[in-house]
Structure formats: C-alpha cells, structure tokens
Design a protein around this motif. Structure first.
Motif, PDB file in Angstrom:
ATOM      1  N   PRO A 185      51.991  37.147  29.962  1.00 52.29           N
ATOM      2  CA  PRO A 185      50.793  37.660  30.636  1.00 52.29           C
ATOM      3  C   PRO A 185      51.012  37.702  32.150  1.00 52.29           C
ATOM      4  N   PHE A 186      50.359  38.652  32.818  1.00 55.93           N
ATOM      5  CA  PHE A 186      50.492  38.696  34.275  1.00 55.93           C
ATOM      6  C   PHE A 186      49.170  39.073  34.919  1.00 55.93           C
ATOM      7  N   VAL A 187      49.094  38.788  36.221  1.00 57.72           N
ATOM      8  CA  VAL A 187      47.897  39.061  37.008  1.00 57.72           C
ATOM      9  C   VAL A 187      48.320  39.857  38.243  1.00 57.72           C
ATOM     10  N   GLY A 188      47.502  40.844  38.609  1.00 58.76           N
ATOM     11  CA  GLY A 188      47.706  41.588  39.849  1.00 58.76           C
ATOM     12  C   GLY A 188      46.794  41.013  40.909  1.00 58.76           C
ATOM     13  N   LEU A 189      47.312  40.852  42.119  1.00 61.89           N
ATOM     14  CA  LEU A 189      46.468  40.293  43.167  1.00 61.89           C
ATOM     15  C   LEU A 189      46.857  40.843  44.526  1.00 61.89           C
ATOM     16  N   LYS A 190      45.924  40.677  45.465  1.00 57.65           N
ATOM     17  CA  LYS A 190      46.157  40.981  46.872  1.00 57.65           C
ATOM     18  C   LYS A 190      45.795  39.727  47.645  1.00 57.65           C
ATOM     19  N   TYR A 191      46.501  39.493  48.751  1.00 63.51           N
ATOM     20  CA  TYR A 191      46.096  38.375  49.586  1.00 63.51           C
ATOM     21  C   TYR A 191      46.453  38.618  51.043  1.00 63.51           C
ATOM     22  N   LEU A 230      53.612  31.075  44.071  1.00 62.04           N
ATOM     23  CA  LEU A 230      53.331  31.705  45.352  1.00 62.04           C
ATOM     24  C   LEU A 230      53.188  30.607  46.393  1.00 62.04           C
ATOM     25  N   LEU A 231      53.918  30.719  47.507  1.00 59.26           N
ATOM     26  CA  LEU A 231      53.842  29.728  48.576  1.00 59.26           C
ATOM     27  C   LEU A 231      52.662  30.054  49.485  1.00 59.26           C
ATOM     28  N   LEU A 232      51.712  29.136  49.569  1.00 62.62           N
ATOM     29  CA  LEU A 232      50.577  29.237  50.476  1.00 62.62           C
ATOM     30  C   LEU A 232      50.591  27.993  51.351  1.00 62.62           C
ATOM     31  N   ASN A 233      50.811  28.189  52.644  1.00 60.53           N
ATOM     32  CA  ASN A 233      50.965  27.100  53.590  1.00 60.53           C
ATOM     33  C   ASN A 233      52.218  26.315  53.208  1.00 60.53           C
ATOM     34  N   GLU A 234      52.103  25.074  52.766  1.00 59.63           N
ATOM     35  CA  GLU A 234      53.280  24.299  52.358  1.00 59.63           C
ATOM     36  C   GLU A 234      53.274  23.986  50.870  1.00 59.63           C
ATOM     37  N   THR A 235      52.372  24.619  50.117  1.00 60.25           N
ATOM     38  CA  THR A 235      52.236  24.320  48.699  1.00 60.25           C
ATOM     39  C   THR A 235      52.513  25.559  47.866  1.00 60.25           C
ATOM     40  N   PHE A 236      53.291  25.382  46.802  1.00 53.62           N
ATOM     41  CA  PHE A 236      53.535  26.450  45.839  1.00 53.62           C
ATOM     42  C   PHE A 236      52.482  26.354  44.741  1.00 53.62           C
ATOM     43  N   TYR A 237      51.717  27.413  44.549  1.00 54.65           N
ATOM     44  CA  TYR A 237      50.737  27.492  43.471  1.00 54.65           C
ATOM     45  C   TYR A 237      51.328  28.390  42.387  1.00 54.65           C
ATOM     46  N   CYS A 238      51.413  27.871  41.168  1.00 54.86           N
ATOM     47  CA  CYS A 238      52.023  28.600  40.063  1.00 54.86           C
ATOM     48  C   CYS A 238      50.961  29.062  39.082  1.00 54.86           C
ATOM     49  N   VAL A 239      51.160  30.255  38.512  1.00 55.37           N
ATOM     50  CA  VAL A 239      50.224  30.797  37.524  1.00 55.37           C
ATOM     51  C   VAL A 239      50.354  29.965  36.261  1.00 55.37           C
ATOM     52  N   GLU A 240      49.256  29.349  35.878  1.00 53.56           N
ATOM     53  CA  GLU A 240      49.246  28.492  34.696  1.00 53.56           C
ATOM     54  C   GLU A 240      48.772  29.253  33.460  1.00 53.56           C
ATOM     55  N   SER A 241      47.767  30.116  33.641  1.00 50.14           N
ATOM     56  CA  SER A 241      47.273  30.907  32.512  1.00 50.14           C
ATOM     57  C   SER A 241      46.613  32.180  33.016  1.00 50.14           C
ATOM     58  N   PRO A 286      41.171  36.981  29.995  1.00 47.89           N
ATOM     59  CA  PRO A 286      40.365  38.132  30.400  1.00 47.89           C
ATOM     60  C   PRO A 286      39.517  37.812  31.637  1.00 47.89           C
ATOM     61  N   GLY A 287      39.788  38.521  32.713  1.00 42.31           N
ATOM     62  CA  GLY A 287      39.004  38.385  33.935  1.00 42.31           C
ATOM     63  C   GLY A 287      39.313  37.202  34.821  1.00 42.31           C
ATOM     64  N   GLU A 288      40.330  36.382  34.481  1.00 37.16           N
ATOM     65  CA  GLU A 288      40.639  35.244  35.341  1.00 37.16           C
ATOM     66  C   GLU A 288      42.074  34.764  35.166  1.00 37.16           C
ATOM     67  N   ALA A 289      42.566  34.124  36.212  1.00 38.61           N
ATOM     68  CA  ALA A 289      43.897  33.516  36.184  1.00 38.61           C
ATOM     69  C   ALA A 289      43.787  32.148  36.843  1.00 38.61           C
ATOM     70  N   THR A 290      44.451  31.160  36.260  1.00 33.71           N
ATOM     71  CA  THR A 290      44.436  29.800  36.795  1.00 33.71           C
ATOM     72  C   THR A 290      45.759  29.513  37.486  1.00 33.71           C
ATOM     73  N   PHE A 291      45.666  29.014  38.706  1.00 35.45           N
ATOM     74  CA  PHE A 291      46.822  28.626  39.499  1.00 35.45           C
ATOM     75  C   PHE A 291      46.780  27.115  39.705  1.00 35.45           C
ATOM     76  N   ARG A 292      47.942  26.465  39.659  1.00 37.51           N
ATOM     77  CA  ARG A 292      48.015  25.020  39.889  1.00 37.51           C
ATOM     78  C   ARG A 292      49.052  24.724  40.967  1.00 37.51           C
ATOM     79  N   ALA A 293      48.689  23.812  41.877  1.00 41.95           N
ATOM     80  CA  ALA A 293      49.641  23.343  42.885  1.00 41.95           C
ATOM     81  C   ALA A 293      50.750  22.609  42.149  1.00 41.95           C
ATOM     82  N   THR A 294      51.977  23.107  42.284  1.00 40.84           N
ATOM     83  CA  THR A 294      53.082  22.583  41.488  1.00 40.84           C
ATOM     84  C   THR A 294      54.202  21.998  42.347  1.00 40.84           C
TER      85      THR A 294
END
Length: 121
Positions: A40-46, A83-94, A97-105
């Motif tokens: 599964p994948f998610v499209g995003l902008k940031y 995805l590296l945000l500041n000094e933390t890598f957040y990884c797609v966990e799940s 439909p309509g949502e994606a969960t990211f966890r600081a890994t």
C-alpha cells in the motif's frame, strides 16, 4: 503536574485525506492513497518552515520563488518508507481508506560513529 521518565510508545501521527497535519515544523497533506496495492502507498505533499497555505503550490510569478525556491514537495510513500522531518525519521506504518499512520522510528544522532538510532518504546 508530574513528569515521569518511563518508557512509552514512540510518537506517531495519522495523516487524513485532504487534512493538514503539523509535524516537526512541517505541514503535510495526504493527496491520495492506494491501500489495495501491494505494498500500500500514500501520496502526500509537504512544506517545512512555511505556512500551511503554501501546500497548494506557488505560481511561477510568485515573488517567493526568489527567496525560497523550493516548491511544496509531492511524492508517494509505501508502507515501511521513512521521511526525515527535523531530526526524526517518520515511517509509514499503515495505509487505510482515507488515512495513513506514521511512526517515529529513527532519530539522527550527533556522534561521529552512528548516524541514526532506532527509537524503541
């Protein structure tokens, strides 16, 4: 108020379709998801360090191109991608439909030998 030093779950966030999330001085927006794909994948902008309204992009004639030439970044991430945000890598966990969960890994470290370290609960 009490502060405990116990171990707890690493931070996480849920990115919901067309809603803006604020994480680590960045604004993120889910543009689409393919939860039925393998993987599964998610499209995003940031955008980071800019107002959330800048997620919609800038016209080429916008004067901000001269002072901050990076437009909002858009791409897809599969489950397990980070995805590296500041000094933390957040990884797609799940991706659902309509949502994606990211966890600081992972967290960047400041030592010379180790570049990143895994965040453990």
């Amino acid at each position: 108020m009490s502060i405990s030093c116990g171990r707890e779950e690493p931070p996480q966030f849920v990115l919901r379709y067309e809603q803006v999330a604020h994480v680590e001085d960045c604004h993120m927006k889910m543009t689409h998801a393919a939860y039925h794909q393998d993987p599964p994948f998610v499209g995003l902008k940031y955008v980071c360090g800019l107002p959330a309204v800048d997620l919609e992009g800038w016209p080429k004639e916008d004067p901000r191109w001269t002072t901050h030439p990076t437009p909002p970044l858009g791409f897809t991430m599969s489950v397990g991608d980070c995805l590296l945000l500041n000094e933390t890598f957040y990884c797609v966990e799940s991706v659902k439909p309509g949502e994606a969960t990211f966890r600081a890994t992972f967290k960047k470290t400041r030592g010379h030998e180790v570049l990143i370290t895994r965040i453990r609960p």
